[in-house]
Design an enzyme around this catalytic site. Structure first.
Site, PDB file in Angstrom:
ATOM      1  N   LYS A  63      27.632  -3.811 -16.492  1.00 58.58           N
ATOM      2  CA  LYS A  63      27.444  -2.132 -17.523  1.00 58.58           C
ATOM      3  C   LYS A  63      29.316  -2.147 -18.058  1.00 58.58           C
ATOM      4  CE  LYS A  63      23.419  -1.093 -18.492  1.00 58.58           C
ATOM      5  NZ  LYS A  63      22.850  -1.576 -19.693  1.00 58.58           N
ATOM      6  N   SER A 112      23.257  -8.407 -11.231  1.00 58.02           N
ATOM      7  CA  SER A 112      23.731  -7.519 -11.720  1.00 58.02           C
ATOM      8  C   SER A 112      24.522  -6.308 -11.874  1.00 58.02           C
ATOM      9  CB  SER A 112      22.711  -6.787 -13.401  1.00 58.02           C
ATOM     10  OG  SER A 112      21.927  -6.443 -12.363  1.00 58.02           O
TER      11      SER A 112
END
Length: 340
Positions: free
Chosen positions: A64, A320
């Site tokens: 992110k 992730s």
């Protein structure tokens, strides 16, 4: 909502390979080119070659960081100076808060009250103001709209934003080059999926730079809105809004911008159980020395434990995120003995 209706409702995302490459230039020196890792032990568990792209090694602990920086760095300076607002359970929060801190502008982060304490404190450490809401009953959108209007803040959406999608797509640019260097021309790329920003961005980059690699979203069981939406050909929602340890990828439904991209470019979605995610976390730590959070481990879980995850002799999983609390990580390590 059908694919066509989603496009009419929000317009075409307008994300191009040129936008992704421009985001990559702006991210130079800000984001780590995350490594593509392997382990014979993981290959043995999966029964095929497994490659893991370790986005958990970014400074904020997840991919992110890319979308947050891509969005803020693309803003008009006047708008950026007024400050930004975002909604997140922790990973997007940290990405936006870090970018705001680097630019020296205010950041307000609206976070669910049940977000992991570590993620809340990590976001606050970047200087962001935290505003809590109840994930199950609160009107998050109304709260955000009121704060943005009152303070003149620009909303940075967690996935349904062209610049955020472009930023996440830089993972796919790197992966295309790394897979080629590893001699991989064809493989399925398994991607942890919430609203679809990472999945859509990577799918766009792979279509342009490595068309033999196919993106496939992976979600927690019971929160597989993207998989069900892809199967139905229209956006469908999850019945529940909370109740999974995979907090990082819990969203009500795919994005209006991300879903048409995924419908056009992705293979079928997959869903994995919490136990598989915890076992994958244990395997990643044991064999790669990576620390993953449950939501960040679902793609690896599918690669290791789901025979339907790939049809070829190589599968790629994106790890992730790694923002996990000590209690959850201990739960994962307790599963270490359960792995083959």
């Amino acid at each position: 909502m059908t694919i066509e209706a989603a496009e009419r409702a929000r317009g075409e995302a307008g994300v191009t390979i040129d936008m992704i490459e421009a985001a990559a230039e702006r991210l130079r020196g800000e984001a780590l080119v995350s490594p593509l890792l392997s382990s014979p032990a993981l290959d043995r568990i999966a029964g095929r070659r497994v490659l893991v792209k370790a986005e958990c090694l970014q400074e904020t602990g997840s991919f992110k960081l890319r979308g947050g920086w891509a969005a803020l760095s693309a803003m008009a300076p006047e708008a950026r100076a007024q400050g930004v607002i975002a909604v997140s359970s922790g990973n997007h929060a940290q990405g936006v808060a870090r970018a705001a801190a680097r630019f020296g502008v205010p950041a307000v982060i609206v976070m669910p009250s049940d977000a992991p304490r570590g993620k809340i404190e990590a976001t606050r450490a970047w200087g962001a103001e935290i505003v809590p809401y109840d994930r199950a009953t609160g009107d998050r959108d109304a709260l955000v709209a009121a704060l943005a209007a009152e303070r003149g803040l620009t909303l940075v959406r967690p996935f349904d934003d062209p610049q955020v999608i472009a930023g996440q797509g830089t993972v796919g640019l790197e992966l295309a080059a790394q897979a080629a260097a590893a001699g991989v021309e064809r493989a399925e790329v398994l991607i942890p999926c919430g609203g679809g920003g990472l999945t859509a961005g990577v799918a766009l980059a792979l279509a342009a730079r490595a068309p033999g690699l196919t993106a496939r979203p992976v979600e927690p069981e019971g929160f597989d809105d993207t998989a069900r939406s892809l199967a139905a050909g229209r956006i469908v929602s999850n019945a529940a809004r909370a109740g999974s340890i995979c907090d990082a990828i819990l969203t009500p439904q795919p994005g209006a911008l991300t879903f048409p991209i995924m419908a056009r470019l992705c293979g079928p979605g997959l869903a994995v159980g919490e136990d598989a995610a915890l076992r994958a976390m244990a395997a990643a730590f044991a064999h790669l020395r990576l620390v993953l959070e449950p939501g960040g481990a679902v793609a690896l879980a599918a690669a290791l434990f789901d025979p339907q995850a790939a049809s070829g002799d190589t599968v790629i999983a994106i790890a992730s995120g790694g923002n996990v609390g000590a209690g959850t990580f201990r739960m994962a390590l307790d599963r270490a003995g359960d792995a083959p």
